[in-house]
Scaffold this motif. Structure first.
Motif, PDB file in Angstrom:
ATOM      1  N   ARG A 446      -8.314   6.942 -66.593  1.00  0.00           N
ATOM      2  CA  ARG A 446      -8.189   6.386 -67.940  1.00  0.00           C
ATOM      3  C   ARG A 446      -9.531   6.442 -68.662  1.00  0.00           C
ATOM      4  O   ARG A 446      -9.584   6.495 -69.883  1.00  0.00           O
ATOM      5  CB  ARG A 446      -7.683   4.931 -67.898  1.00  0.00           C
ATOM      6  N   GLU A 471     -11.175  -4.631 -60.349  1.00  0.00           N
ATOM      7  CA  GLU A 471     -10.153  -4.657 -61.385  1.00  0.00           C
ATOM      8  C   GLU A 471     -10.122  -3.325 -62.152  1.00  0.00           C
ATOM      9  O   GLU A 471      -9.058  -2.819 -62.490  1.00  0.00           O
ATOM     10  CB  GLU A 471     -10.458  -5.828 -62.327  1.00  0.00           C
ATOM     11  N   LYS A 474      -8.705  -0.485 -59.963  1.00  0.00           N
ATOM     12  CA  LYS A 474      -7.248  -0.701 -59.830  1.00  0.00           C
ATOM     13  C   LYS A 474      -6.516  -0.105 -61.030  1.00  0.00           C
ATOM     14  O   LYS A 474      -5.375   0.308 -60.942  1.00  0.00           O
ATOM     15  CB  LYS A 474      -6.986  -2.206 -59.750  1.00  0.00           C
ATOM     16  N   ASN A 475      -7.210  -0.077 -62.155  1.00  0.00           N
ATOM     17  CA  ASN A 475      -6.605   0.450 -63.383  1.00  0.00           C
ATOM     18  C   ASN A 475      -7.069   1.868 -63.704  1.00  0.00           C
ATOM     19  O   ASN A 475      -7.127   2.267 -64.879  1.00  0.00           O
ATOM     20  CB  ASN A 475      -6.920  -0.503 -64.536  1.00  0.00           C
ATOM     21  N   ASP A 476      -7.457   2.608 -62.664  1.00  0.00           N
ATOM     22  CA  ASP A 476      -7.817   4.026 -62.808  1.00  0.00           C
ATOM     23  C   ASP A 476      -9.032   4.274 -63.691  1.00  0.00           C
ATOM     24  O   ASP A 476      -9.133   5.306 -64.366  1.00  0.00           O
ATOM     25  CB  ASP A 476      -6.620   4.840 -63.343  1.00  0.00           C
ATOM     26  N   CYS A 503      -7.630   1.355 -55.440  1.00  0.00           N
ATOM     27  CA  CYS A 503      -7.523   2.123 -56.697  1.00  0.00           C
ATOM     28  C   CYS A 503      -6.094   2.260 -57.179  1.00  0.00           C
ATOM     29  O   CYS A 503      -5.146   2.239 -56.388  1.00  0.00           O
ATOM     30  CB  CYS A 503      -8.052   3.551 -56.515  1.00  0.00           C
ATOM     31  N   GLY A 504      -5.981   2.485 -58.493  1.00  0.00           N
ATOM     32  CA  GLY A 504      -4.712   2.928 -59.034  1.00  0.00           C
ATOM     33  C   GLY A 504      -4.428   4.349 -58.527  1.00  0.00           C
ATOM     34  O   GLY A 504      -5.316   5.005 -57.969  1.00  0.00           O
ATOM     35  N   GLN A 614     -12.174 -11.026 -64.551  1.00  0.00           N
ATOM     36  CA  GLN A 614     -10.813 -10.534 -64.823  1.00  0.00           C
ATOM     37  C   GLN A 614     -10.643 -10.292 -66.325  1.00  0.00           C
ATOM     38  O   GLN A 614     -10.137  -9.254 -66.751  1.00  0.00           O
ATOM     39  CB  GLN A 614      -9.760 -11.579 -64.373  1.00  0.00           C
ATOM     40  N   GLU A 618     -10.104  -6.855 -68.539  1.00  0.00           N
ATOM     41  CA  GLU A 618      -9.027  -6.654 -69.522  1.00  0.00           C
ATOM     42  C   GLU A 618      -9.592  -6.119 -70.838  1.00  0.00           C
ATOM     43  O   GLU A 618      -9.042  -5.203 -71.444  1.00  0.00           O
ATOM     44  CB  GLU A 618      -8.326  -7.988 -69.811  1.00  0.00           C
ATOM     45  N   ILE A 621     -10.729  -2.490 -70.428  1.00  0.00           N
ATOM     46  CA  ILE A 621      -9.568  -1.577 -70.354  1.00  0.00           C
ATOM     47  C   ILE A 621      -8.948  -1.421 -71.751  1.00  0.00           C
ATOM     48  O   ILE A 621      -8.599  -0.309 -72.172  1.00  0.00           O
ATOM     49  CB  ILE A 621      -8.549  -2.091 -69.316  1.00  0.00           C
ATOM     50  N   GLU A 625      -8.508   2.056 -73.726  1.00  0.00           N
ATOM     51  CA  GLU A 625      -7.205   2.535 -74.220  1.00  0.00           C
ATOM     52  C   GLU A 625      -7.259   2.811 -75.724  1.00  0.00           C
ATOM     53  O   GLU A 625      -6.657   3.775 -76.203  1.00  0.00           O
ATOM     54  CB  GLU A 625      -6.092   1.531 -73.879  1.00  0.00           C
TER      55      GLU A 625
END
Ligand code: SF4
Ligand code: MSK
Length: 633
Positions: A446, A471, A474-476, A503-504, A614, A618, A621, A625
């Protein structure tokens, strides 16, 4: 019980040693932090000024009563901005002076055989000489090294023009810097200008103060730090992936334990040669030791881990605990991030604390000046002092079992080669950033985030780094790391190949395919210049500016002035940057809004502040995005 220390650190290796410290009545950083509470609200908000002897002045914010201006009339915006700017200038000076020392070492390698320094990577030297327009015709490597070193040294005080490395940035970025008048010109000049303009009765406009501060920070990232990194690679080699051990469990009961702590590889590289000297190894054996165990701490540890596979003993908050093991025969330090408290802790054991730089002496320590003009001989004297101390051990030794393994040494050359499947040496980087760009464009990755910086008692030790890294992967999101954040990540196992389990699916696939861990160790604090260059190359390849990339930076546990300089040059390079600890500026709403919001419209990057890892993840990420959407990928 050890478990009670969970509220201080999330590294189990520390618990037994904090307990040992308590039992032996030795004060540590956590005790002093507790004794300091409550911390000064004026300082916390950046509202105390000591810039002249009419002060100190402080601005009262919590009530209507109390002064709203200093005696000279400086308001909260001016005072907070001046304080921040001076810290940034100090941070820039620390990194840049490090860079200058490396340039001097390169000059010594060329001109002074007694120094013992040699150019290890002539390919990178020649490539830099060409980039800087230095003719290499009919010159041998030493002559080229001398010319490159002299040219680098001139970057500090040249009277005209701009820093040479600025030309490595994407064109759109340079245009923004030109428009804002922040193109770094000469490193010393840009730092001095901040000190001048923040003198009493000079610059009172917080936005203009930030112009000078930003230029000084860019002089660090695209100047002093980049000179430090590039010339270190030329002298000592471009880092390549190595599997190493990390954490306080790396000490050996039956060997001389020598910790090298601080920042500049000029010292640690010479110490490394000295510990392998047969005469000194023999001396260790005569003292009853099996050998000499060299381990690193803080950024010096990063430097020798990534070039030589030397174990990384611990990060900033573990320096006292290392001595508290009772197994450290000598801790040899140079500059930056060395707690003055070490000399008191060392006195409680047999440990010799040896300072080596005229820039950093500590009362109670032994000072053995490291002379770069005869580096190896100088290092041997220091190692001899350490070895001869083995016999003085007192028996109260506790070496924790905890240590982990991971891969370190991902220079840009190593990352590019790994991702491009090019198997040849980093001395001949043949790959391109295309595979990285393709993985990002396709969405398998990502984006990418850098997690850097220190430890700070305001955040549970190592938790800010570890949780944020977990975290994100985990979300690539591919994570790169430097400094003390790198220690937190390797200790948590995030630099092992097995870390793909965190990992994602996309990131795990990439890591397995090209055999890299999901968190890449890129070195010490000055090596954040590597991250700038990687972003720059990626942006150029994708035909965009750095600000358009799905990328972010984070310093979850930062504490040093260097981190403020880094944060500022990274933001001014277009990167969204998350801080886990608020800088001391919050007393000025205008400056706080400028740094977290207005600045976005100028440079494309901005600061954000979030202590919860955390929530920080967020936000990062979300930012990544949004950038993907803008790029239509
Ligand atoms: Fe006070 Fe102004 Fe002096 Fe600062 S510079 S100490 S605000 S009088
Ligand atoms: S050593 S600056 S505590 S990362 Fe570079 Fe660690 Fe921060 Fe020092």
């Amino acid at each position: 019980m050890s478990e009670d220390f969970k509220c201080l650190s999330c590294d189990k290796a520390n618990y037994k040693l904090i307990e040992k410290a308590k039992n032996e009545k030795i004060e540590t950083v956590w005790d002093r932090a507790e004794a300091m509470q409550p911390q000064c609200g004026f300082g916390e908000m950046g509202l105390c000024c000591t810039n002249c002897s009419m002060g100190p002045c402080r601005i009262v914010k919590v009530s209507e009563d109390g002064p709203k201006k200093g005696i000279c009339g400086a308001d909260e915006d001016t005072i907070a901005a001046r304080n921040l700017a001076r810290s940034i200038a100090a941070g820039s000076s620390a990194h840049s002076d490090h860079g200058r020392d490396i340039a001097h070492a390169l000059y010594n390698a060329a001109k002074n055989p007694e120094s013992g320094y040699k150019v290890k990577n002539p390919e990178k030297l020649i490539s830099l000489a060409k980039e800087w327009g230095i003719s290499t015709e009919n010159l041998d490597i030493k002559d080229i090294a001398a010319k490159v070193a002299e040219t680098a040294l001139q970057e500090f005080g040249k009277p005209f023009g701009h820093l040479r490395f600025v030309d490595r940035a994407p064109e759109d970025r340079i245009d923004i810097w030109k428009k804002m008048n922040v193109v770094p010109r000469a490193i010393d000049r840009d730092i001095v200008e901040v000190l001048h303009s923040t003198h009493i009765g000079c610059d009172a406009d917080y936005r203009n103060i930030m112009v000078a501060a930003t230029r000084a920070a860019l002089s660090d990232g695209w100047g002093g730090s980049m000179i430090g990194t590039e010339l270190s690679d030329i002298l000592f080699g471009v880092p390549e992936p190595h599997e190493i051990e990390a954490n306080l469990g790396v000490f050996k009961e039956d060997e001389v334990n020598l910790v090298i702590h601080g920042h500049e590889p000029t010292l640690s590289e010479a110490i490394l040669v000295a510990v392998n000297d047969p005469e000194l190894v023999e001396l260790a054996k005569k003292q009853g030791a099996e050998g000499i165990n060299l381990v690193g701490m803080c950024c010096t540890g990063n430097e020798i881990a990534m070039r030589h596979g030397i174990p990384m003993a611990g990060n900033f908050f573990q320096q006292e605990l290392a001595i508290i093991t009772g197994a450290v025969d000598a801790m040899v330090v140079d500059v930056q991030c060395i707690m003055p408290a070490l000399s008191q802790v060392a006195k409680c054991y047999h440990t010799k604390l040896i300072t080596t730089s005229p820039k950093a002496k500590i009362p109670g320590a032994i000072h053995m000046q490291f002379n770069e003009e005869e580096a190896i001989e100088s290092a041997k004297k220091i190692v001899r002092e350490a070895v001869s101390n083995f016999k003085n051990r007192r028996g109260n030794i506790l070496i924790p079992q905890e240590k982990s393994k991971g891969f370190v040494g991902y220079s840009n050359e190593a990352i590019i080669n790994a991702l491009d499947g090019v198997a040849n040496s980093v001395a001949h980087p043949m790959g391109t950033v295309k595979p990285l760009a393709d993985a990002i464009k396709s969405g398998v990755l990502r984006g990418a985030a850098a997690i850097v910086g220190c430890n700070n008692h305001k955040v549970l030790h190592d938790k800010g780094h570890e949780e944020l890294a977990k975290e994100l992967i985990k979300n690539d999101v591919l994570v790169v790391t430097t400094g003390c954040g790198a220690y937190a990540c390797i200790k948590e196992g995030l630099m092992s190949k097995e870390a793909t389990k965190f990992c994602g699916k996309g990131l795990a696939t990439v890591c397995e395919l090209v055999k890299i861990p999901p968190v890449l160790h890129m070195g010490s604090c000055v090596d954040i210049s590597r991250i700038l260059l990687l972003l720059s190359e990626l942006a150029k390849f994708m035909n965009v500016d750095i600000k358009d990339l799905p990328a972010a930076g984070a310093a979850p546990e930062w504490m040093s002035e260097k981190a403020l300089s880094i944060g500022t040059y990274v933001v001014a390079s277009g990167v969204y940057t998350m801080l886990g600890v608020a800088p001391q500026v919050t007393g000025s709403e205008n400056l706080t809004r400028f740094l977290t919001d207005d600045i976005k419209d100028i440079y494309g990057g901005c600061f954000d502040i979030e202590a919860n890892p955390q929530k920080a993840a967020e936000k990062i990420i979300d930012h990544i995005e949004k950038k993907r959407k803008s790029l239509n990928i």
